[in-house]
Design an enzyme around this catalytic site. Structure first.
Site, PDB file in Angstrom:
ATOM      1  N   CYS A  18     -11.119  40.397 -57.140  1.00  0.00           N
ATOM      2  CA  CYS A  18     -12.191  39.884 -56.271  1.00  0.00           C
ATOM      3  C   CYS A  18     -13.452  39.524 -57.048  1.00  0.00           C
ATOM      4  CB  CYS A  18     -12.522  40.914 -55.190  1.00  0.00           C
ATOM      5  SG  CYS A  18     -11.126  41.194 -54.099  1.00  0.00           S
ATOM      6  N   HIS A  73     -19.213  38.778 -51.978  1.00  0.00           N
ATOM      7  CA  HIS A  73     -17.778  38.809 -51.739  1.00  0.00           C
ATOM      8  C   HIS A  73     -17.538  39.295 -50.309  1.00  0.00           C
ATOM      9  CE1 HIS A  73     -13.584  39.268 -52.222  1.00  0.00           C
ATOM     10  NE2 HIS A  73     -13.604  40.574 -52.094  1.00  0.00           N
ATOM     11  N   ASN A  90     -10.567  38.020 -46.263  1.00  0.00           N
ATOM     12  CA  ASN A  90     -10.849  38.207 -47.692  1.00  0.00           C
ATOM     13  C   ASN A  90      -9.906  37.317 -48.494  1.00  0.00           C
ATOM     14  OD1 ASN A  90     -11.132  39.093 -50.316  1.00  0.00           O
ATOM     15  ND2 ASN A  90     -10.822  41.260 -49.871  1.00  0.00           N
TER      16      ASN A  90
HETATM   17  O1  UT7 Z   1     -11.510  42.977 -51.808  1.00  0.00           O
HETATM   18  C1  UT7 Z   1     -10.941  44.119 -52.320  1.00  0.00           C
HETATM   19  C2  UT7 Z   1     -11.725  45.302 -51.987  1.00  0.00           C
HETATM   20  N1  UT7 Z   1     -11.272  45.876 -50.735  1.00  0.00           N
HETATM   21  C3  UT7 Z   1     -12.115  46.537 -49.984  1.00  0.00           C
HETATM   22  O2  UT7 Z   1     -13.268  46.585 -50.271  1.00  0.00           O
HETATM   23  C4  UT7 Z   1     -11.576  47.265 -48.753  1.00  0.00           C
HETATM   24  C5  UT7 Z   1     -12.274  48.587 -48.594  1.00  0.00           C
HETATM   25  N2  UT7 Z   1     -11.775  49.388 -47.505  1.00  0.00           N
HETATM   26  C6  UT7 Z   1     -11.895  49.037 -46.214  1.00  0.00           C
HETATM   27  O3  UT7 Z   1     -12.385  47.963 -45.902  1.00  0.00           O
HETATM   28  C7  UT7 Z   1     -11.474  50.024 -45.147  1.00  0.00           C
HETATM   29  O4  UT7 Z   1     -11.157  51.264 -45.750  1.00  0.00           O
HETATM   30  C8  UT7 Z   1     -10.267  49.536 -44.288  1.00  0.00           C
HETATM   31  C9  UT7 Z   1     -10.693  48.355 -43.412  1.00  0.00           C
HETATM   32  C10 UT7 Z   1      -9.103  49.135 -45.167  1.00  0.00           C
HETATM   33  C11 UT7 Z   1      -9.794  50.662 -43.365  1.00  0.00           C
HETATM   34  O5  UT7 Z   1     -10.852  51.095 -42.547  1.00  0.00           O
HETATM   35  P1  UT7 Z   1     -11.164  52.650 -42.368  1.00  0.00           P
HETATM   36  O6  UT7 Z   1     -12.262  52.732 -41.421  1.00  0.00           O
HETATM   37  O7  UT7 Z   1     -11.362  53.239 -43.741  1.00  0.00           O
HETATM   38  O8  UT7 Z   1      -9.835  53.176 -41.684  1.00  0.00           O
HETATM   39  P2  UT7 Z   1      -8.839  54.304 -42.208  1.00  0.00           P
HETATM   40  O9  UT7 Z   1      -8.124  53.875 -43.426  1.00  0.00           O
HETATM   41  O10 UT7 Z   1      -9.563  55.624 -42.218  1.00  0.00           O
HETATM   42  O11 UT7 Z   1      -7.801  54.362 -41.037  1.00  0.00           O
HETATM   43  C12 UT7 Z   1      -8.135  54.889 -39.745  1.00  0.00           C
HETATM   44  C13 UT7 Z   1      -6.896  54.833 -38.890  1.00  0.00           C
HETATM   45  C14 UT7 Z   1      -5.687  55.468 -39.541  1.00  0.00           C
HETATM   46  O12 UT7 Z   1      -4.950  56.107 -38.546  1.00  0.00           O
HETATM   47  P3  UT7 Z   1      -5.068  57.701 -38.340  1.00  0.00           P
HETATM   48  O13 UT7 Z   1      -4.654  58.323 -39.636  1.00  0.00           O
HETATM   49  O14 UT7 Z   1      -6.522  57.961 -38.010  1.00  0.00           O
HETATM   50  O15 UT7 Z   1      -4.141  57.982 -37.200  1.00  0.00           O
HETATM   51  C15 UT7 Z   1      -4.885  54.288 -40.043  1.00  0.00           C
HETATM   52  O16 UT7 Z   1      -3.510  54.540 -40.116  1.00  0.00           O
HETATM   53  O17 UT7 Z   1      -6.554  53.465 -38.632  1.00  0.00           O
HETATM   54  C16 UT7 Z   1      -5.178  53.253 -38.983  1.00  0.00           C
HETATM   55  N3  UT7 Z   1      -5.030  51.872 -39.425  1.00  0.00           N
HETATM   56  C17 UT7 Z   1      -4.860  50.852 -38.585  1.00  0.00           C
HETATM   57  N4  UT7 Z   1      -4.773  50.795 -37.244  1.00  0.00           N
HETATM   58  C18 UT7 Z   1      -4.602  49.596 -36.686  1.00  0.00           C
HETATM   59  C19 UT7 Z   1      -5.069  51.395 -40.706  1.00  0.00           C
HETATM   60  N5  UT7 Z   1      -4.924  50.052 -40.690  1.00  0.00           N
HETATM   61  C20 UT7 Z   1      -4.784  49.694 -39.394  1.00  0.00           C
HETATM   62  C21 UT7 Z   1      -4.607  48.456 -38.740  1.00  0.00           C
HETATM   63  N6  UT7 Z   1      -4.525  48.450 -37.402  1.00  0.00           N
HETATM   64  N7  UT7 Z   1      -4.544  47.298 -39.409  1.00  0.00           N
END
Ligand code: UT7
Length: 335
Positions: free
Chosen positions: A113, A262, A292
């Site tokens: 990125c 970004h 992204n």
């Molecule tokens: O460009 C490269 C750099 N990338 C980044 O900067 C990305 C950085 N990270 C993020 O943007 C965030 O961490 C995410 C958007 C990927 C995830 O958001 P989050 O608020 O950190 O969610 P999480 O990983 O804590 O997940 C919360 C819940 C989980 O379920 P449980 O364990 O609470 O039951 C996940 O399994 O959301 C679930 N989950 C989803 N649910 C519906 C994860 N992905 C999805 C999805 N749809 N697509």
């Protein structure tokens, strides 16, 4: 003194617009979850017949036209991508052949990125040292062909899209780089101890066999991310990188006319803005529409901002990126 300046931009998005609700057909997710957690409503996917360099070709042609530069004037191609046409040779070589520019050098930039800022930093350095006068920097990505469309891959898959952005950079003789149109400075960083926190592990020479059926069964040929950890580092490094560029140039937030970050997650950009005290109207985000697009995100944002009248000649712009590697970078340039 010789400096470099960006003299034109171009971009390309494939026709296939994919809404969050379209992804619901493949995985357990929802428009609400995706929008609330990332700020994304839609992204674009390339046609199966397209290669990454095909997207880059159109963006490059548009940038050359916008800059009023004939392709024969280009001395060097810097091609940023993490989704190459093939493992080797570099996508820059495929792009060079498609542009019909046999003979000039083509370098691939692979800092994920952060690639576009790494690429313009290299272009700027080549120009300042007098090696080249006109450089095409093209960032192009087809992520959609690498993603895991099952529920297991939903955390990564919903975030990414395909696209390309390109700029033409030329040597310019300036008296006062702080007041004239040019790239003021770029600042590059990496920390490889986090390499496995966001990666696409197979195929690879790190294994006894570079690709096996077992690796595919384990979905190691799809990108994996420790989202929370990436997020925590991104919200620290993005403001740091901007502050570093401001300090280097003796500038303040209020001196910058537009921030083009970004686009990984709207929450990362909002946190960066909060830490630095950047007013909302000075930030140009595209994540809601394009998702992204990794290396292509910033040049795609530049070209979109130009077309929408948000980026005008003379404006002082600050860009920052954070991504896999981990890598992070910033740059300040007068448009
Ligand atoms: O460009 C490269 C750099 N990338 C980044 O900067 C990305 C950085 N990270 C993020 O943007 C965030 O961490 C995410 C958007 C990927 C995830 O958001 P989050 O608020 O950190 O969610 P999480 O990983 O804590 O997940 C919360 C819940 C989980 O379920 P449980 O364990 O609470 O039951 C996940 O399994 O959301 C679930 N989950 C989803 N649910 C519906 C994860 N992905 C999805 C999805 N749809 N697509």
């Amino acid at each position: 003194m010789i400096r470099s300046r960006i003299i034109g931009s171009g971009s390309f998005l494939p026709e296939n617009k994919v809404l969050n609700n379209d992804l619901v057909k493949f995985m357990d997710t929802s428009d609400e979850w995706i929008f609330q957690r990332s700020g994304i409503r839609s992204r674009y996917y390339a046609d199966k017949s397209q290669a990454t360099s095909d997207l880059g070709l159109i963006a490059s042609q548009r940038a050359l036209e916008n800059a009023g530069v004939k392709k024969e004037e280009i001395d060097l191609i810097l091609c940023a991508t993490i989704s190459p046409d093939h493992e080797f040779p570099g996508t820059g070589c495929f792009l060079q052949a498609k542009l019909g520019l046999s003979g000039i050098p083509a370098i691939d930039v692979r800092q994920q990125c952060s690639s576009f800022i790494y690429a313009i930093a290299q272009a700027d350095a080549f120009i300042r040292m007098g090696m080249y006068k006109k450089i095409l920097v093209t960032a192009c990505e087809i992520q959609s062909k690498a993603l895991d469309f099952s529920t297991a891959g939903r955390d990564v898959t919903v975030l990414f899209g395909d696209g390309a952005g390109s700029v033409v950079i030329e040597a310019v003789d300036v008296k006062d780089p702080t007041k004239e149109r040019c790239i003021l400075s770029s600042h590059l960083h990496a920390d490889g101890s986090f390499a496995k926190e966001l990666w696409l592990q197979a195929p690879g020479s790190a294994y006894q066999e570079r690709m096996t059926q077992a690796m595919m069964n384990n979905t190691e040929d799809h990108p994996k991310m420790n989202g929370k950890l990436v997020f925590v580092h991104a919200v620290k490094r993005m403001p740091e990188a901007i502050q570093e560029a401001l300090n280097f140039n003796n500038l303040k937030i209020s001196d910058i006319d537009l921030f083009l970050f970004h686009q990984a997650n709207i929450r990362i950009n909002e946190a960066t803005a909060k830490v630095l005290g950047i007013p909302e109207e000075k930030i140009f985000n595209t994540i809601e529409r394009f998702g992204n697009t990794t290396s292509a995100t910033i040049p795609l944002g530049i070209d979109t901002a130009v077309k929408e009248g948000k980026l005008k000649p003379g404006m002082l712009v600050a860009s920052a990126a954070f991504g896999s590697g981990f890598t992070w970078a910033s740059s300040i340039y007068r448009w």
